[in-house]
Design a protein around this motif. Sequence first.
Motif, PDB file in Angstrom:
ATOM      1  N   ARG A 230       0.824  -1.219   0.000  1.00  0.00           N
ATOM      2  CA  ARG A 230       0.000   0.000   0.000  1.00  0.00           C
ATOM      3  C   ARG A 230       0.852   1.260   0.000  1.00  0.00           C
ATOM      4  NH1 ARG A 230      -3.085  -3.068   3.991  1.00  0.00           N
ATOM      5  NH2 ARG A 230      -2.374  -1.685   5.664  1.00  0.00           N
ATOM      6  N   HIS A 231       2.119   1.142   0.385  1.00  0.00           N
ATOM      7  CA  HIS A 231       3.014   2.301   0.478  1.00  0.00           C
ATOM      8  C   HIS A 231       4.057   2.328  -0.633  1.00  0.00           C
ATOM      9  CE1 HIS A 231       1.501   3.147   4.589  1.00  0.00           C
ATOM     10  NE2 HIS A 231       1.463   1.829   4.698  1.00  0.00           N
ATOM     11  N   ILE A 330      20.179   5.551  -0.387  1.00  0.00           N
ATOM     12  CA  ILE A 330      18.884   5.961  -0.926  1.00  0.00           C
ATOM     13  C   ILE A 330      17.818   5.032  -0.367  1.00  0.00           C
ATOM     14  CG2 ILE A 330      19.058   4.568  -3.050  1.00  0.00           C
ATOM     15  CD1 ILE A 330      17.655   6.976  -4.482  1.00  0.00           C
ATOM     16  N   SER A 331      16.796   5.602   0.195  1.00  0.00           N
ATOM     17  CA  SER A 331      15.679   4.827   0.734  1.00  0.00           C
ATOM     18  C   SER A 331      14.553   5.790   1.052  1.00  0.00           C
ATOM     19  CB  SER A 331      16.088   4.057   2.000  1.00  0.00           C
ATOM     20  OG  SER A 331      15.979   4.883   3.143  1.00  0.00           O
ATOM     21  N   PRO A 332      13.334   5.283   1.230  1.00  0.00           N
ATOM     22  CA  PRO A 332      12.208   6.174   1.531  1.00  0.00           C
ATOM     23  C   PRO A 332      12.366   6.925   2.848  1.00  0.00           C
ATOM     24  CG  PRO A 332      11.425   4.011   0.827  1.00  0.00           C
ATOM     25  CD  PRO A 332      12.889   3.886   1.036  1.00  0.00           C
ATOM     26  N   VAL A 333      13.199   6.420   3.758  1.00  0.00           N
ATOM     27  CA  VAL A 333      13.326   7.066   5.068  1.00  0.00           C
ATOM     28  C   VAL A 333      14.529   8.003   5.141  1.00  0.00           C
ATOM     29  CG1 VAL A 333      12.135   5.169   6.234  1.00  0.00           C
ATOM     30  CG2 VAL A 333      14.626   5.118   6.037  1.00  0.00           C
ATOM     31  N   LEU A 334      15.255   8.163   4.037  1.00  0.00           N
ATOM     32  CA  LEU A 334      16.364   9.113   4.023  1.00  0.00           C
ATOM     33  C   LEU A 334      15.806  10.535   4.025  1.00  0.00           C
ATOM     34  CD1 LEU A 334      19.549   8.737   3.694  1.00  0.00           C
ATOM     35  CD2 LEU A 334      19.192   9.578   1.375  1.00  0.00           C
ATOM     36  N   SER A 335      16.271  11.352   4.942  1.00  0.00           N
ATOM     37  CA  SER A 335      15.746  12.715   5.063  1.00  0.00           C
ATOM     38  C   SER A 335      16.447  13.651   4.074  1.00  0.00           C
ATOM     39  CB  SER A 335      15.955  13.239   6.488  1.00  0.00           C
ATOM     40  OG  SER A 335      17.343  13.424   6.746  1.00  0.00           O
TER      41      SER A 335
END
Length: 352
Positions: A230-231, A330-335
């Motif tokens: 879903r994400h 690199i990842s979705p949680v990298l700010s």
Amino acid sequence: MIDAAHETIQSGWYLRGRQTEAFEREWGDYCQAPYTVAVGNGLDALRLTLLAWKILLNWSDGDEVIVPANTFIATPLAVSQAGLRPVFCDVNLSDALICTETSYLESLLTPRTRCIIPVHLYGQLANLDRIYTFAAKHSLQVLEDACQAHGAQSIYNNVYKRTCAYSFYPGKNLGALGDGGCITTSDKELSTLIRSLANYGQSEKYIHNYQGVNSRLDELQAAILRVKLRHLNADNHRRQQIASYYASQLSEVNSFHQPSAIMDGSHVYHIFPFLTGRRSQLQQFLDRTNIQTLCHYPVACHKQKAYSSENHLTIPNAEFWCQHELSLPISPVLSDEQAEYVVASIRMFYQQ
């Protein structure tokens, strides 16, 4: 995910149950694929597909499959474990994807060539128009290794009869909390045989038509994947944002950046590859600044000891990438702040 795991544990059903059936349906819908078979891992997804074609199409041991030399070792291993022979192919210097120049691919053909496996490396789709055209001309099967390309937008779903293998290793764009994999295909007969081979070769309980294996996605992993699916679009979008920032900020020191791939969604950046002639020095410098990097992949498949009979080959572009690629965080949680710190650190290295 905790709620999904609790529900699955309470159900008392841990293999071949409702969670796996639901995930197969939802992933198939997401990929616009008529048939989906969940298996134990990405290697099995590739291997079982080849084994199924070997049965359906009467391939022989030692028949050949073209695979890129710059990929994770699972791609050629699947070929070898299916009793077939990997024929290593070069990649494009520009993007590390399988070379699709017709004359070059034709130079690899023999009377025993049966299949070609394009790898959607780092999250970017290979040139499928050229691959499927080449395959049709020479009566080859195409098995897309999409283990790094979950959610890469494709215009090909309604054009070609596709068969794709996926891995749900935890670090993938869609990752489980353990191993997992699946095959999506438009071929009903193929999917039925793969499902049988993955479950001990059974056609029904205790009736075994084939010498199959045990390769099944368990209910807990299916439940987790259903939540994370879903994400996936939002997570991929975040990866593309980071990639766009890296590409724009590092263009003067990094020859690899493809804004068109970022914009059209055909690259979901499982990996952000940075090309450098000073890889070890840069990696050590970044490590001292608490930035972890990896090399994907430092040794080409044809140079591995596992394929010692192919060590004599020179495959220049693949070897170039193996010698120069460094994967940035690199990842979705990298700010945003962390991405800026990565860029600033790389600039500092080159200024020094």
